[in-house]
Design an enzyme around this catalytic site. Structure first.
Site, mmCIF file in Angstrom:
data_model
loop_
_atom_site.group_PDB
_atom_site.id
_atom_site.type_symbol
_atom_site.label_atom_id
_atom_site.label_comp_id
_atom_site.label_asym_id
_atom_site.label_seq_id
_atom_site.Cartn_x
_atom_site.Cartn_y
_atom_site.Cartn_z
ATOM 1 N N LYS A 157 0.833 -1.210 0.000
ATOM 2 C CA LYS A 157 0.000 0.000 0.000
ATOM 3 C C LYS A 157 0.873 1.268 0.000
ATOM 4 O O LYS A 157 2.097 1.177 0.070
ATOM 5 C CB LYS A 157 -0.947 -0.043 1.199
ATOM 6 C CG LYS A 157 -1.928 -1.233 1.159
ATOM 7 C CD LYS A 157 -2.958 -1.130 0.048
ATOM 8 C CE LYS A 157 -3.659 -2.434 -0.295
ATOM 9 N NZ LYS A 157 -4.564 -2.946 0.703
HETATM 10 C C1 LIG Z 1 -5.571 -4.058 1.158
HETATM 11 C C2 LIG Z 1 -7.030 -3.805 1.255
HETATM 12 C C3 LIG Z 1 -7.764 -4.070 2.416
HETATM 13 C C4 LIG Z 1 -7.207 -4.829 3.567
HETATM 14 O O1 LIG Z 1 -6.117 -4.260 4.149
HETATM 15 P P1 LIG Z 1 -5.295 -5.122 5.215
HETATM 16 O O2 LIG Z 1 -4.459 -4.072 5.882
HETATM 17 O O3 LIG Z 1 -4.508 -6.132 4.463
HETATM 18 O O4 LIG Z 1 -6.279 -5.731 6.144
HETATM 19 C C5 LIG Z 1 -9.081 -3.697 2.469
HETATM 20 N N1 LIG Z 1 -9.684 -3.116 1.427
HETATM 21 C C6 LIG Z 1 -9.025 -2.872 0.280
HETATM 22 C C7 LIG Z 1 -9.740 -2.215 -0.833
HETATM 23 C C8 LIG Z 1 -7.689 -3.231 0.150
HETATM 24 O O5 LIG Z 1 -7.039 -3.025 -1.011
#
Ligand SMILES: *Cc1c(COP(=O)(O)O)cnc(C)c1O
Length: 374
Positions: free
Chosen positions: A181
């Site tokens: 991310k």
């Molecule tokens: C990555 C992601 C999540 C989950 O994030 P985590 O930190 O891995 O729990 C939720 N929603 C979207 C749209 C994502 O891309």
């Protein structure tokens, strides 16, 4: 050439700050978590920031904080990662899926109101790829029907909607610090809110519903005594993760500039490639550019998977965002969501991250040009 889908940018200073935490003797949620939360709240411009061990946990806690109950309904896009819908199901509540817009692939706000019933409690928009949803419309619908707005902003750091930063718009917003991310802590997530009650409940529920966290009990002047004031979860993060987060947050705008540079470069290179449709950035919004997505037009869309394969054989890793939620085998939906189904079959997400060089971007663009011709 080997071009991964994403490469985290971790500097030596950050590595040293994690080593310092490891040497300090306090590893779990403590002073670094507090420092990271304060820095994050300041960056977003919100009252509260609550650091947890994933965005999924953040979304779950927000729904718990608004008192979601079995049988309730929550409006969720079908074009999202499974976490957005899964957290609703944790409560034996129902995610009511909505199709996506053609341009941004965000939830189609014009379809929301017709899906609201007496059981609806909340709307959970997901800002696809870091492009904000049409929030004014969503907030107006929520206000009219007495619903909460919990935003899945896993892709947004930063993103702006009509000059407002994502994280300051709905009742609560959830960010992800998963490895790929905009900023990462390995695993991690953050809740931002201006609502004191939501913040207080999320803080308590992230650590078993304890009245005092371990830092207050085992830190200076603490006592061992605590009460359990509500049923909670084990969702706290660690000070090692917070140290990584602080190092990342310092560079968040530099990372954003880096992704914007990559996006602009792709846009200029794809201008002349026929058969490829680029996602648009609406003039009211600024995307975080977490994703750079292309869609293939009708002449070549049937070859999407072959094109992904041929890119892979050239060392280029791509992805697809997403298989819509309703298409997974554990979802018993018979409904059709034609826009999401259509887009998910012709979409490809290209590598985008700050360190991607112009040469590498050109290599990707040329590979796509070749693949779409042949
Ligand atoms: C990555 C992601 C999540 C989950 O994030 P985590 O930190 O891995 O729990 C939720 N929603 C979207 C749209 C994502 O891309």
């Amino acid at each position: 050439m080997e071009i991964p889908f994403f490469k985290p940018q971790i500097d030596e200073e950050t590595i040293e700050s994690v080593a310092e935490v490891l040497r300090s003797g306090w590893l779990t949620m403590g002073p670094k978590c507090i420092e990271f939360e304060e820095a994050f709240a300041k960056y977003i411009g919100c009252k509260h920031a609550i650091f947890v061990n994933s965005c999924t946990a953040a979304l779950h806690l927000c729904l718990a904080a608004i008192g979601l109950e079995p049988g309730d309904e929550v409006i969720v896009p079908t074009m999202t990662f499974v976490a957005t819908a899964e957290v609703v199901q944790y409560f034996y509540a129902t995610p009511v899926l909505i199709d996506c817009r053609k341009d941004t692939l965000c939830i189609d706000e014009t379809l929301i109101e017709a899906a609201i019933t007496s059981k609806t409690r909340a709307i959970m928009p997901m800002h696809y790829g870091g492009h904000p949803c049409e929030m004014d419309t969503i907030l107006a619908i929520a206000k009219k029907h007495g619903l909460k707005v919990i935003e899945d902003a896993a892709h947004c750091l930063p993103a702006y909607y009509k000059g407002r930063m994502v994280g300051t718009i709905g009742d609560a917003t959830c960010f992800s610090f998963y490895a790929n991310k905009c900023i990462t802590t390995g695993e991690g997530g953050m809740i931002t809110t201006d609502n004191d009650e939501i913040a207080e409940k999320c803080r308590i529920m992230r650590l078993h519903g304890m009245s005092k966290d371990a830092y207050k009990r085992f830190g200076k002047g603490g006592t061992w005594k605590y009460d359990i004031v509500m049923r909670g979860y084990k969702y706290n993060a660690t000070d090692m993760a917070a140290a990584i987060g602080l190092g990342q947050l310092k560079r968040v705008d530099e990372f954003w500039q880096g992704r914007k540079r990559v996006a602009r470069k792709y846009q200029s290179l794809f201008e002349n490639i026929k058969n490829v449709i680029l996602s648009t950035e609406l003039s009211s919004c600024q995307s975080s550019w977490h994703l750079f997505t292309i869609r293939l037009d009708q002449t070549i869309q049937s070859k999407r998977d072959e094109i992904i394969q041929s890119l892979a054989s050239l060392g280029i890793t791509t992805s697809v965002h997403y298989t819509p939620i309703h298409c997974f085998s554990n979802q018993k939906s018979n409904k059709k969501y034609s826009q999401a189904e259509k887009e998910s079959l012709r979409e490809i997400s290209l590598p985008i991250y700050p360190g991607l060089s112009d040469t590498e971007i050109q290599y990707v663009a040329q590979a796509i040009e070749k693949a779409t011709l042949g």
